[in-house]
Design a protein around this motif. Structure first.
Motif, mmCIF file in Angstrom:
data_model
loop_
_atom_site.group_PDB
_atom_site.id
_atom_site.type_symbol
_atom_site.label_atom_id
_atom_site.label_comp_id
_atom_site.label_asym_id
_atom_site.label_seq_id
_atom_site.Cartn_x
_atom_site.Cartn_y
_atom_site.Cartn_z
ATOM 1 N N GLN A 1 -7.693 0.245 -1.246
ATOM 2 C CA GLN A 1 -7.724 -1.080 0.074
ATOM 3 C C GLN A 1 -8.581 -0.815 -0.108
ATOM 4 O O GLN A 1 -9.189 -2.230 0.059
ATOM 5 N N THR B 1 1.226 -1.241 -0.276
ATOM 6 C CA THR B 1 -0.212 0.273 -0.111
ATOM 7 C C THR B 1 0.676 1.229 0.332
ATOM 8 O O THR B 1 0.670 2.217 -0.668
ATOM 9 N N ASP C 1 -5.200 -2.063 -4.939
ATOM 10 C CA ASP C 1 -4.794 -2.524 -3.751
ATOM 11 C C ASP C 1 -5.769 -2.980 -3.247
ATOM 12 O O ASP C 1 -6.360 -3.828 -2.730
ATOM 13 N N GLU C 2 -4.849 -4.751 -4.041
ATOM 14 C CA GLU C 2 -5.869 -6.229 -3.186
ATOM 15 C C GLU C 2 -7.149 -5.820 -3.597
ATOM 16 O O GLU C 2 -7.736 -5.253 -2.712
HETATM 17 MG MG LIG Z 1 -2.173 -2.976 1.910
#
Ligand SMILES: [Mg+2]
Ligand SMILES: Nc1ncnc2c1ncn2[C@@H]1O[C@H](COP(=O)(O)OP(=O)(O)OP(=O)(O)O)[C@@H](O)[C@H]1O
Lengths: 253, 255
Positions: free
Chosen positions: A85, A45, A159-160
């Motif tokens: 995220q 991140t 992000d993810e």
């Molecule tokens: Mg992260």
């Protein structure tokens, strides 16, 4: 011409005493899907935030779509979009209002048209006029993703993107990511799931203890392992395959 | 730089529209904000009022300016709350990763704070009218009152931005407003300062609320405003400038 969407050299970042990034180098080819793998707290991140101009690095340089992130942050922002995220949506607005808001902030000429298309594409038609606070986790994620596609940026950071999604929603996200890449968009994604990187990525980089310890295509990474021995094993279906077979999802192979 | 500056007003418009939707979809917050000041007004007029010597025959008239300031002071805690939620929820980061005029992210909250507090003020004035508030003031004095209240709200809204940006929890984001809500009690808002012990009186006479209350009271009752209005304006503008500087500092820390 510039063939790399992202070029990172010697990137460093510390939070107080904690050295998160020691010296990170990598390149992302234009139009490819790049997966950054790393365990919890590896600094994925942090890298995303630096590249999307939300955080300043302590050392090193990076260019995004040919623009230096330190000296030309406005140009960088113009050419990217971020799905963080954690879903970054407005809970009090409806899904449609969220998309229109982003379209207007991207100064598009036809915000309503763009919004309608995305709502259809993400299967949010029934929920479009409901407040986002009433959405399920998966719907939040979908809307979040849809908001990042507004205005067709050249490079998208995810992000993810599939953390917390059920297997079906996960496959849907994968499909969207592949479509994006097919249409020429560069995708930078972070993940903790090896299979996700395996499924999607043209290039994989593994972040560990503040450095990229390995990078390349899946085939190249596999070569780093000792030569494979041929063994015969009975193949058991994975739980995911069983789950998908039972609920009868079409995407399940 | 150029591209984002060019879009300042269009971005501002989007941000303001968003915040206004938040406010109109939570009208209960307007009620929450007005209940306490109206409660104070009832308490002071019908319970304590008889025992308070203000030298005026209509205690509601005397009380109203202070009550309005209390309402605004408690109203701005929602401004910091909404900003805090943005920062926590990630939409703040999304906005900042986009090619927009960044300052509009804060201005949207500040401007909508002006609108929502104006609504609360109107609700309270209506309640005061029902309790016997009367004013002989014409259009100009009313405009002056509205301007002072707007400036006061603007000043406190920037204070709220500091709190919203630097708070660590939802409770923290709102708690900064309590001392400000309390300030009118140590001013001439409810009783004349002459009745206070010397130290308290010195504080009361030199803090911003007294000047603002006196200025509004004079305007509404058709009395000469004297110096109070200039002191009131100086306080409001001074607080705005200082709060804005600190808000920008807190903001730079966040981005
Ligand atoms: Mg992260
Ligand atoms: N604002 C901050 N202040 C202090 N430390 C931080 C801050 N942000 C992140 N860290 C620390 O930096 C390290 C890397 O965090 P980061 O969020 O980049 O990891 P990540 O790879 O994204 O992890 P995850 O998979 O859990 O999302 C962690 O140890 C984290 O605690």
């Amino acid at each position: 011409m510039q063939n790399n969407s992202i070029q990172v050299k010697g990137l460093q970042k510390s939070y107080n005493q904690l050295h998160v990034l020691n010296s990170v180098d990598f390149e992302v080819e234009q139009g490819s899907i790049f997966a950054l793998l790393g365990s919890n707290g590896a600094g994925k991140t942090t890298i995303v935030k630096i590249l999307t101009t939300l955080l300043k690095q302590d050392g090193g340089t990076a260019t995004v779509n040919g623009f230096d992130i330190t000296s030309k942050p406005d140009n960088v922002r113009q050419s990217i979009s971020l799905t963080g995220q954690f879903a970054a949506v407005d809970e009090i607005l409806t899904g449609e209002e969220n998309l229109i808001m982003i379209a207007k902030l991207r100064h598009l000429k036809n915000p309503h048209q763009v919004t309608d298309n995305l709502i259809k594409r993400f299967g949010l038609t029934d929920a479009a006029n409901r407040r986002v606070a009433t959405y399920s986790g998966g719907m939040h994620r979908k809307l979040d993703l849809a908001m990042s596609l507004v205005g067709k940026p050249q490079l998208i950071f995810l992000d993810e993107p599939t953390t917390g999604l059920d297997p079906e929603a996960r496959l849907e996200v994968w499909k969207i990511v592949k479509e994006l890449a097919d249409s020429g968009t560069t995708v930078f994604l972070t993940t903790q799931y090896l299979d996700e990187a395996e499924q999607l990525a043209d290039q994989i980089a593994i972040l560990h203890e503040g450095r990229i310890i390995a990078s390349g295509t899946l085939a190249e990474l596999k070569k780093l392992l000792p030569p494979t021995k041929v063994e015969y094993v009975e193949k058991q279906p994975t739980l995911e395959e069983i789950f998908l077979a039972i609920i009868g999802t079409k995407e399940a192979k | 730089m150029e591209a984002t500056k060019k879009h300042f007003f269009s971005d501002m418009n989007v941000m303001l529209g968003r915040s206004m939707r938040h406010i109109f979809r939570s009208m209960d917050t307007i009620i929450t904000v007005t209940i306490m000041p109206i409660g104070f007004m009832l308490l002071f007029v019908y319970v304590f009022g008889g025992a308070i010597q203000t030298g005026t025959d209509n205690y509601v008239n005397y009380l109203l300016p202070g009550i309005l300031l209390i309402a605004i002071a408690s109203g701005i805690s929602y401004t910091s709350y909404r900003l805090f939620i943005d920062v926590q929820g990630g939409i703040f980061e999304r906005f900042h990763s986009m090619p927009i005029a960044r300052s509009t992210v804060l201005w949207g909250h500040v401007l909508s704070s002006l609108v929502s507090n104006a609504l609360s003020v109107v609700v309270i004035i209506v309640a005061a009218l029902m309790m016997g508030f009367r004013s002989s003031a014409g259009v100009l004095p009313w405009l002056a009152v509205a301007s002072i209240l707007m400036l006061f709200t603007l000043a406190l809204s920037w204070v709220a931005v500091i709190a919203g940006l630097s708070a660590k929890s939802v409770d923290g984001a709102g708690a900064f407003a309590y001392p400000i809500v309390f300030l009118p009690f140590i001013s001439s808002a409810f009783v004349p300062t002459e009745s206070m012990p010397p130290i308290v009186r010195a504080f009361a006479e030199n803090q911003p609320v007294t000047a603002i209350v006196e200025a509004i009271r004079a305007l509404l009752s058709g009395q000469p405003v004297g110096n109070d209005i200039w002191i009131a304006l100086a306080w409001c503008i001074g607080i705005t400038i200082v709060a804005y500087i600190f808000a920008m500092r807190a903001y730079k820390k966040r981005v």
